[in-house]
Design a protein around this motif. Sequence first.
Motif, PDB file in Angstrom:
ATOM      1  N   CYS A 121      61.258  31.139  38.154  1.00  0.00           N
ATOM      2  CA  CYS A 121      60.800  30.008  38.982  1.00  0.00           C
ATOM      3  C   CYS A 121      61.571  28.718  38.724  1.00  0.00           C
ATOM      4  N   GLN A 122      62.302  28.646  37.640  1.00  0.00           N
ATOM      5  CA  GLN A 122      63.074  27.461  37.269  1.00  0.00           C
ATOM      6  C   GLN A 122      62.264  26.177  37.443  1.00  0.00           C
ATOM      7  N   GLY A 123      61.020  26.202  36.963  1.00  0.00           N
ATOM      8  CA  GLY A 123      60.167  25.023  36.987  1.00  0.00           C
ATOM      9  C   GLY A 123      59.353  24.822  38.254  1.00  0.00           C
ATOM     10  N   SER A 124      59.409  25.756  39.197  1.00  0.00           N
ATOM     11  CA  SER A 124      58.661  25.615  40.445  1.00  0.00           C
ATOM     12  C   SER A 124      57.253  26.186  40.286  1.00  0.00           C
ATOM     13  N   LEU A 125      56.267  25.308  40.340  1.00  0.00           N
ATOM     14  CA  LEU A 125      54.877  25.751  40.250  1.00  0.00           C
ATOM     15  C   LEU A 125      54.470  26.531  41.494  1.00  0.00           C
ATOM     16  N   GLU A 126      55.019  26.174  42.638  1.00  0.00           N
ATOM     17  CA  GLU A 126      54.701  26.881  43.885  1.00  0.00           C
ATOM     18  C   GLU A 126      55.185  28.327  43.821  1.00  0.00           C
ATOM     19  N   LEU A 127      56.400  28.516  43.361  1.00  0.00           N
ATOM     20  CA  LEU A 127      56.944  29.867  43.229  1.00  0.00           C
ATOM     21  C   LEU A 127      56.140  30.660  42.195  1.00  0.00           C
ATOM     22  N   LEU A 128      55.777  30.031  41.106  1.00  0.00           N
ATOM     23  CA  LEU A 128      54.961  30.678  40.081  1.00  0.00           C
ATOM     24  C   LEU A 128      53.659  31.190  40.680  1.00  0.00           C
ATOM     25  N   ARG A 129      52.976  30.307  41.412  1.00  0.00           N
ATOM     26  CA  ARG A 129      51.676  30.674  41.990  1.00  0.00           C
ATOM     27  C   ARG A 129      51.811  31.691  43.105  1.00  0.00           C
ATOM     28  N   TYR A 130      52.591  31.316  44.108  1.00  0.00           N
ATOM     29  CA  TYR A 130      52.551  32.038  45.379  1.00  0.00           C
ATOM     30  C   TYR A 130      53.437  33.265  45.443  1.00  0.00           C
ATOM     31  N   LYS A 131      54.297  33.459  44.482  1.00  0.00           N
ATOM     32  CA  LYS A 131      55.055  34.703  44.443  1.00  0.00           C
ATOM     33  C   LYS A 131      54.608  35.545  43.261  1.00  0.00           C
ATOM     34  N   TYR A 132      54.815  35.049  42.076  1.00  0.00           N
ATOM     35  CA  TYR A 132      54.619  35.873  40.884  1.00  0.00           C
ATOM     36  C   TYR A 132      53.151  36.122  40.547  1.00  0.00           C
ATOM     37  N   LEU A 133      52.368  35.068  40.407  1.00  0.00           N
ATOM     38  CA  LEU A 133      50.964  35.273  40.026  1.00  0.00           C
ATOM     39  C   LEU A 133      50.155  35.903  41.150  1.00  0.00           C
ATOM     40  N   ASP A 134      50.437  35.534  42.400  1.00  0.00           N
ATOM     41  CA  ASP A 134      49.754  36.182  43.528  1.00  0.00           C
ATOM     42  C   ASP A 134      50.059  37.682  43.553  1.00  0.00           C
ATOM     43  N   THR A 135      51.313  38.044  43.292  1.00  0.00           N
ATOM     44  CA  THR A 135      51.701  39.454  43.305  1.00  0.00           C
ATOM     45  C   THR A 135      51.020  40.214  42.178  1.00  0.00           C
ATOM     46  N   ILE A 136      50.973  39.613  40.995  1.00  0.00           N
ATOM     47  CA  ILE A 136      50.293  40.263  39.867  1.00  0.00           C
ATOM     48  C   ILE A 136      48.810  40.452  40.181  1.00  0.00           C
ATOM     49  N   ALA A 137      48.162  39.422  40.719  1.00  0.00           N
ATOM     50  CA  ALA A 137      46.743  39.525  41.078  1.00  0.00           C
ATOM     51  C   ALA A 137      46.534  40.608  42.135  1.00  0.00           C
ATOM     52  N   HIS A 138      47.397  40.659  43.131  1.00  0.00           N
ATOM     53  CA  HIS A 138      47.325  41.682  44.175  1.00  0.00           C
ATOM     54  C   HIS A 138      47.457  43.071  43.552  1.00  0.00           C
ATOM     55  N   ASN A 139      48.439  43.234  42.678  1.00  0.00           N
ATOM     56  CA  ASN A 139      48.661  44.531  42.043  1.00  0.00           C
ATOM     57  C   ASN A 139      47.437  44.980  41.248  1.00  0.00           C
ATOM     58  N   ILE A 140      46.812  44.055  40.535  1.00  0.00           N
ATOM     59  CA  ILE A 140      45.620  44.399  39.755  1.00  0.00           C
ATOM     60  C   ILE A 140      44.481  44.809  40.676  1.00  0.00           C
ATOM     61  N   LYS A 141      44.269  44.039  41.731  1.00  0.00           N
ATOM     62  CA  LYS A 141      43.162  44.325  42.658  1.00  0.00           C
ATOM     63  C   LYS A 141      43.327  45.669  43.356  1.00  0.00           C
ATOM     64  N   TYR A 142      44.577  46.061  43.623  1.00  0.00           N
ATOM     65  CA  TYR A 142      44.816  47.283  44.371  1.00  0.00           C
ATOM     66  C   TYR A 142      45.248  48.457  43.497  1.00  0.00           C
ATOM     67  N   GLY A 143      45.024  48.329  42.180  1.00  0.00           N
ATOM     68  CA  GLY A 143      45.208  49.456  41.281  1.00  0.00           C
ATOM     69  C   GLY A 143      46.634  49.865  41.002  1.00  0.00           C
ATOM     70  N   VAL A 144      47.589  48.985  41.166  1.00  0.00           N
ATOM     71  CA  VAL A 144      48.974  49.308  40.838  1.00  0.00           C
ATOM     72  C   VAL A 144      49.059  49.445  39.323  1.00  0.00           C
ATOM     73  N   SER A 145      49.508  50.598  38.854  1.00  0.00           N
ATOM     74  CA  SER A 145      49.492  50.850  37.410  1.00  0.00           C
ATOM     75  C   SER A 145      50.370  49.861  36.642  1.00  0.00           C
ATOM     76  N   ASP A 146      51.523  49.545  37.177  1.00  0.00           N
ATOM     77  CA  ASP A 146      52.390  48.543  36.549  1.00  0.00           C
ATOM     78  C   ASP A 146      52.185  47.221  37.291  1.00  0.00           C
ATOM     79  N   TYR A 147      51.060  46.563  37.002  1.00  0.00           N
ATOM     80  CA  TYR A 147      50.711  45.350  37.752  1.00  0.00           C
ATOM     81  C   TYR A 147      51.691  44.208  37.554  1.00  0.00           C
ATOM     82  N   LEU A 148      52.529  44.271  36.524  1.00  0.00           N
ATOM     83  CA  LEU A 148      53.539  43.233  36.315  1.00  0.00           C
ATOM     84  C   LEU A 148      54.784  43.451  37.169  1.00  0.00           C
ATOM     85  N   ASN A 149      54.814  44.557  37.909  1.00  0.00           N
ATOM     86  CA  ASN A 149      55.935  44.831  38.798  1.00  0.00           C
ATOM     87  C   ASN A 149      55.813  43.911  40.010  1.00  0.00           C
ATOM     88  N   VAL A 150      56.600  42.859  40.028  1.00  0.00           N
ATOM     89  CA  VAL A 150      56.533  41.890  41.122  1.00  0.00           C
ATOM     90  C   VAL A 150      57.638  42.082  42.152  1.00  0.00           C
TER      91      VAL A 150
END
Length: 156
Positions: A121-150
């Motif tokens: 993210c090189q310091g971008s809070l928006e990228l942190l939230r809306y790409k990486y953390l949203d993807t991790i949360a989505h993966n957890i909710k939908y049972g993706v075994s490797d939830y850190l796979n963004v």
Amino acid sequence: MKNYLMSISDSIISKQTFEEILQCNEETVEYGLKLSEENVKEIVEIRSEALSKNGRVEFGGGIIKQIISTFCESPYISQYNYIETIEELIETFYYYKNETMEEIGDIELINLMKGYFDNECQGSLELLRYKYLDTIAHNIKYGVSDYLNVDGDEEL
């Protein structure tokens, strides 16, 4: 009477949290970062709002201390953006604590946030939230075994 007791309890917790956060200056000053008492009051207020907004309860300022301690060495944080960045990180932490359904521990989530913030993210809070953390949360909710796979290669 019950509200009065809650106010006293909240006041004691806020004072304790205030002192814990203020002590972080001892560590962060070597990175050129320092919070004034007014900044700390603002952080305690933001924390209280974030906890309330996300239906969470916390005693003490341990999470905020951990966020400050972890992020103070980031090359993307300077005194100029320090208070705003910490406040946004606090709000982000509590929001994603809920969104990840408690599957990620506090320290692990903070470390994940720091890793993505400093690197991808090189310091971008928006990228942190809306790409990486949203993807991790989505993966957890939908049972993706490797939830850190963004990167989108989903495996169930």
